[in-house]
Design an enzyme around this catalytic site. Structure first.
Site, PDB file in Angstrom:
ATOM      1  N   GLU A   1      -6.495   5.067  16.105  1.00  0.00           N
ATOM      2  CA  GLU A   1      -6.322   3.636  15.948  1.00  0.00           C
ATOM      3  C   GLU A   1      -5.581   3.233  17.417  1.00  0.00           C
ATOM      4  O   GLU A   1      -4.362   3.724  17.586  1.00  0.00           O
ATOM      5  CB  GLU A   1      -5.398   3.187  14.921  1.00  0.00           C
ATOM      6  CG  GLU A   1      -5.945   3.573  13.630  1.00  0.00           C
ATOM      7  CD  GLU A   1      -5.172   3.092  12.392  1.00  0.00           C
ATOM      8  OE1 GLU A   1      -4.172   2.229  12.709  1.00  0.00           O
ATOM      9  OE2 GLU A   1      -5.247   3.360  11.118  1.00  0.00           O
TER      10      GLU A   1
ATOM     11  N   ARG B   1       0.710  -1.191  -0.134  1.00  0.00           N
ATOM     12  CA  ARG B   1      -0.010   0.059   0.176  1.00  0.00           C
ATOM     13  C   ARG B   1       0.817   1.391   0.020  1.00  0.00           C
ATOM     14  O   ARG B   1       2.101   1.118   0.236  1.00  0.00           O
ATOM     15  CB  ARG B   1      -1.001   0.012   1.326  1.00  0.00           C
ATOM     16  CG  ARG B   1      -0.142   0.169   2.541  1.00  0.00           C
ATOM     17  CD  ARG B   1      -1.238   0.047   3.678  1.00  0.00           C
ATOM     18  NE  ARG B   1      -0.646   0.163   5.018  1.00  0.00           N
ATOM     19  CZ  ARG B   1      -1.124  -0.035   6.261  1.00  0.00           C
ATOM     20  NH1 ARG B   1      -2.567  -0.075   6.083  1.00  0.00           N
ATOM     21  NH2 ARG B   1      -0.343  -0.074   7.418  1.00  0.00           N
TER      22      ARG B   1
ATOM     23  N   ASN C   1      -4.440   8.136   5.015  1.00  0.00           N
ATOM     24  CA  ASN C   1      -4.323   7.315   6.116  1.00  0.00           C
ATOM     25  C   ASN C   1      -2.701   7.669   6.473  1.00  0.00           C
ATOM     26  O   ASN C   1      -1.954   7.296   5.439  1.00  0.00           O
ATOM     27  CB  ASN C   1      -4.650   6.031   5.760  1.00  0.00           C
ATOM     28  CG  ASN C   1      -4.574   4.984   7.252  1.00  0.00           C
ATOM     29  OD1 ASN C   1      -5.533   5.540   8.034  1.00  0.00           O
ATOM     30  ND2 ASN C   1      -3.675   4.242   7.383  1.00  0.00           N
ATOM     31  N   GLU C   2      -2.218   7.932   7.606  1.00  0.00           N
ATOM     32  CA  GLU C   2      -0.922   7.892   8.162  1.00  0.00           C
ATOM     33  C   GLU C   2       0.098   8.322   6.917  1.00  0.00           C
ATOM     34  O   GLU C   2       0.716   7.516   6.478  1.00  0.00           O
ATOM     35  CB  GLU C   2      -0.764   6.616   8.471  1.00  0.00           C
ATOM     36  CG  GLU C   2      -1.361   6.056   9.804  1.00  0.00           C
ATOM     37  CD  GLU C   2      -0.516   4.891  10.358  1.00  0.00           C
ATOM     38  OE1 GLU C   2       0.031   3.925   9.725  1.00  0.00           O
ATOM     39  OE2 GLU C   2      -1.005   4.639  11.833  1.00  0.00           O
TER      40      GLU C   2
ATOM     41  N   PHE D   1      -3.544 -11.299  11.045  1.00  0.00           N
ATOM     42  CA  PHE D   1      -3.293 -11.788  12.433  1.00  0.00           C
ATOM     43  C   PHE D   1      -3.158 -10.483  13.489  1.00  0.00           C
ATOM     44  O   PHE D   1      -2.679 -10.483  14.536  1.00  0.00           O
ATOM     45  CB  PHE D   1      -1.874 -12.590  12.567  1.00  0.00           C
ATOM     46  CG  PHE D   1      -1.950 -13.872  11.791  1.00  0.00           C
ATOM     47  CD1 PHE D   1      -2.805 -14.838  12.638  1.00  0.00           C
ATOM     48  CD2 PHE D   1      -1.236 -14.212  10.850  1.00  0.00           C
ATOM     49  CE1 PHE D   1      -2.897 -16.237  11.994  1.00  0.00           C
ATOM     50  CE2 PHE D   1      -1.486 -15.418  10.357  1.00  0.00           C
ATOM     51  CZ  PHE D   1      -2.215 -16.400  10.742  1.00  0.00           C
TER      52      PHE D   1
HETATM   53  C1  GAL Z   1      -1.729   1.360  10.901  1.00  0.00           C
HETATM   54  C2  GAL Z   1      -2.544   1.719   9.789  1.00  0.00           C
HETATM   55  C3  GAL Z   1      -3.762   0.779   9.699  1.00  0.00           C
HETATM   56  C4  GAL Z   1      -3.295  -0.586  10.071  1.00  0.00           C
HETATM   57  C5  GAL Z   1      -2.747  -0.706  11.538  1.00  0.00           C
HETATM   58  C6  GAL Z   1      -2.179  -1.988  12.049  1.00  0.00           C
HETATM   59  O1  GAL Z   1      -0.403   1.965  10.874  1.00  0.00           O
HETATM   60  O2  GAL Z   1      -3.213   3.003   9.747  1.00  0.00           O
HETATM   61  O3  GAL Z   1      -4.188   0.790   8.433  1.00  0.00           O
HETATM   62  O4  GAL Z   1      -2.397  -0.912   9.315  1.00  0.00           O
HETATM   63  O5  GAL Z   1      -1.559   0.312  11.424  1.00  0.00           O
HETATM   64  O6  GAL Z   1      -1.517  -1.959  13.014  1.00  0.00           O
END
Ligand code: GAL
Length: 684
Positions: free
Chosen positions: A319, A123, A161-162, A369
């Protein structure tokens, strides 16, 4: 400066359409058959979820061919969510381009400093300066915004995103051209660039803009100012992409707040600059349960940064994992109760919401996972699910806290540009890391329950009593004058070595280090060197310890006192007896200087003196491993007591209080189970 769409003050929720503590997670319904969606919405209600982020990685589903949009499935998902009173943080879906973009525009792929093109298949495979990516992302953002602008479930926009997580800089030809445009704007004239980059050195003089390249892999050290400007440019290039999407959203939905998720102390992006472009600061938080100090540096310290980036306003956690991640070599589970504890810790540091990655644990793909709120095992007999439901119910009891502030008397100066400069190559020591230096201060503040903000150069320091400046290598933005007037006016400053060494061009400030801070510190540094790796020196405190009671390592300055007094001297080597740590009365205040990296016990001892000089008061005295913080809303004071230990503790409250999680008056002494939490409203 950009004005936030929603200037949420103490009385306004972060997200006006969800006037509650936010709770939820990333929701990726496109990974599941439609008959699962209703069950998802029902279970979300059961858990108290009120906000989900939808569509973050769904570009290929939404636009399967260029310009052919398939919004039907997203319409149906949003309808189901709305029917269940679950609001949506709707993504612009631009974080992972579909395969067709790279197929048609291979030049949109990012290239590393070594010239390797990164392929699709993961990605974030786009060059920040690619016009093909920019146009496609802009068109998708516009299409989504037009489609959902009046949708009743739309509560917030989640741009991309990020940013920069996997590709924070690109070295391709398009990036080179964009870098040159950025430089032309910064310098105007090529001689100014030659001067700033010091190109008289090693025959690097540029005659024309077209000769300039990004700092691609070179035979030896690339020009440091070229590297520094490339950091600045790369942060700005991604910010320009963010702004492009933000401007489209603002035009179509001026009242819907906008965010993009940050990643803690993420070096490549100057988050001070970024935070001013969005409405709400959000952060992704993944402390490692195997790391015994993760709750301090990766959690508390990062949470304080997020609150500070928003100027003290509330932020929210976009998150975290409810259980384990998938991306470390070893992926520990959060211990029972630890997810709740770490969530409440974020609230204790100013968060008004907790979202997770992700709602339903994936069954395919690279993240299968990774934990989910709804785990593979399902909701029956699931510890994770029980904890997810419990947290949702806890948060529902905390709405009163929304908008409450965290008063801090201490500030840590953090400057991204200085950070970039400090860690460039060809320095006296290659092992200086700003993050570690910041943490060596923060750890002791945390242990003493002293609340702290981060501030950028140029910030108003008037509200603080104590300012800490770990390794402020680059002095820019009037910082020297600001620190002088702060100390002269009665403030206390603690600064560490290798500060004030260069200007914003990475040119040495001549005449004895640290030139711009010599006056306030009352000293001069003639030379410096690293202490050999693995070796230590001792620190002798005159009048306190005759022999070395403390140790230091990593660095030593050759200090000449010029008004300051020695607080500690080096114990050995040819510079034994020379000052290592100093104190200077300046105007009404005091400035300390650390000419080395002391051990933790010395840092604690020194900060205790600084607190006393500055009259800084901790939130409370607590047993080891018990964190105590406060948030304040007008006259109302909230106290958080967080037990990070694996054993029960007792804590005597400073006064009568109501326990918000139980709804009952609290006993004067509370017992907290391992990983236990109390959130109290203090009764005055
Ligand atoms: C973040 C990301 C998410 C997912 C997550 C997993 O870095 O924004 O899409 O990949 O980590 O921990």
């Amino acid at each position: 400066m950009d004005q936030p769409a929603t200037a949420h003050g103490p009385d306004q929720p972060l997200c006006p359409r969800v006037p509650h503590m936010l709770y939820g997670g990333d929701y990726n319904p496109e990974q599941w058959p439609e008959d699962v969606w209703r069950e998802d919405a029902r279970a979300m209600r059961e858990a108290g979820v009120n906000l989900v982020s939808v569509g973050i990685f769904s570009w290929a589903q939404l636009e399967s061919r260029p310009g052919e949009y398939n919004f039907g499935w997203l319409d149906r998902v949003l309808a189901i969510l709305h029917e269940h009173s679950i609001a949506v943080d709707l993504a612009t879906a631009t974080a992972s381009p579909p395969p067709w973009l790279a197929h048609r525009h291979p030049e949109s792929l990012p290239v590393t400093a070594d010239g390797v093109t990164l392929s699709p298949g993961g990605r974030q495979h786009y060059c920040p300066s690619s016009s093909a990516y920019r146009e496609a992302a802009g068109a998708l953002t516009r299409a989504i915004a037009n489609r959902y602008k009046d949708h009743p479930a739309l509560a917030m926009w989640h741009i991309n995103n990020e940013y920069g997580c996997h590709v924070s800089a690109c070295y391709c030809d398009a990036s080179a051209a964009a870098f040159r445009r950025w430089l032309a704007e910064r310098y105007g004239d090529i001689d100014k660039l030659n001067d700033a980059w010091g190109t008289a050195f090693w025959s690097q003089r540029y005659d024309q803009w077209d000769e300039i390249l990004p700092p691609r892999r070179a035979p030896t050290f690339s020009n440091p100012t070229q590297q520094l400007d490339f950091y600045r440019f790369s942060s700005d290039a991604l910010l320009a992409l963010f702004d492009m999407e933000r401007d489209i959203l603002r035009e179509i939905t001026p009242d819907v707040p906008i965010t993009t998720n940050f990643m803690n102390f993420f070096k490549p992006l100057d988050y001070w600059k970024w935070a001013k472009h969005e409405d709400i600061v959000t952060n992704d938080s993944y402390p490692d349960p195997f790391d015994p100090e993760a709750h301090i540096h990766y959690a508390a310290m990062a949470h304080d940064l997020m609150r500070s980036l928003g100027g003290g306003r509330s932020w929210f956690m976009m998150e975290q994992t409810p259980s384990a991640v998938n991306w470390r070599p070893q992926n520990a589970l959060k211990r029972p109760g630890q997810m709740r504890l770490w969530s409440m810790q974020a609230v204790a540091h100013g968060a008004d919401g907790i979202l997770m990655f992700q709602w339903r644990a994936a069954k395919a793909g690279a993240e299968k996972f990774h934990g989910g709120m709804l785990p593979h095992v399902g909701t029956e007999n699931s510890r994770v699910w029980r904890e997810v439901v419990e947290l949702g119910h806890d948060l529902q009891r905390l709405d009163d806290l929304m908008g409450a502030r965290t008063p801090a008397q201490v500030a840590i100066l953090l400057d991204w540009e200085s950070w970039w400069g400090l860690e460039l190559d060809s320095k006296p020591s290659a092992s200086l890391r700003l993050y570690d230096q910041v943490y060596s201060y923060y750890r002791e503040l945390y242990a003493a329950n002293v609340a702290v903000d981060f501030v950028e150069p140029g910030a108003d320091l008037a509200g603080y009593k104590l300012v800490l400046a770990p390794n402020l290598y680059m002095a820019r933005g009037g910082i020297a004058a600001d620190l002088e007037s702060f100390v002269a006016g009665g403030g206390t400053l603690v600064m560490s070595f290798f500060s004030g060494i260069v200007d914003e061009r990475d040119h040495i400030l001549l005449g004895g280090y640290p030139a711009p801070f010599r006056k306030v510190l009352g000293l001069r540094v003639e030379e410096f060197e690293p202490i050999a790796p693995g070796e230590t020196n001792g620190l002798i405190v005159p009048g306190v310890s005759g022999s070395a009671a403390f140790a230091c390592d990593q660095w030593r300055d050759e200090i000449t006192l010029d008004g300051a007094e020695a607080v500690a001297n080096f114990a050995s080597d040819y510079y034994a007896g020379h000052p290592a740590v100093t104190r200077h009365r300046f105007g009404e205040g005091t400035a300390y200087y650390l000419g080395t990296r002391p051990d933790a016990s010395f840092m604690r001892w020194l900060l205790d003196r600084a607190y006393a000089d500055a009259s800084v008061a901790p939130s409370a005295t607590s047993p080891a491993g018990v964190e105590v913080t406060r948030r304040i809303h007008g006259e109302t004071r909230y106290l958080f007591v967080l037990n990070h230990n694996t054993h029960e503790v007792q804590f005597t409250l400073p006064g009568p209080a109501r326990d918000l999680l139980t709804g009952a008056d609290s006993p004067p002494t509370i017992r907290l189970a391992p990983y236990g939490v109390a959130v109290l409203r203090e009764q005055v």
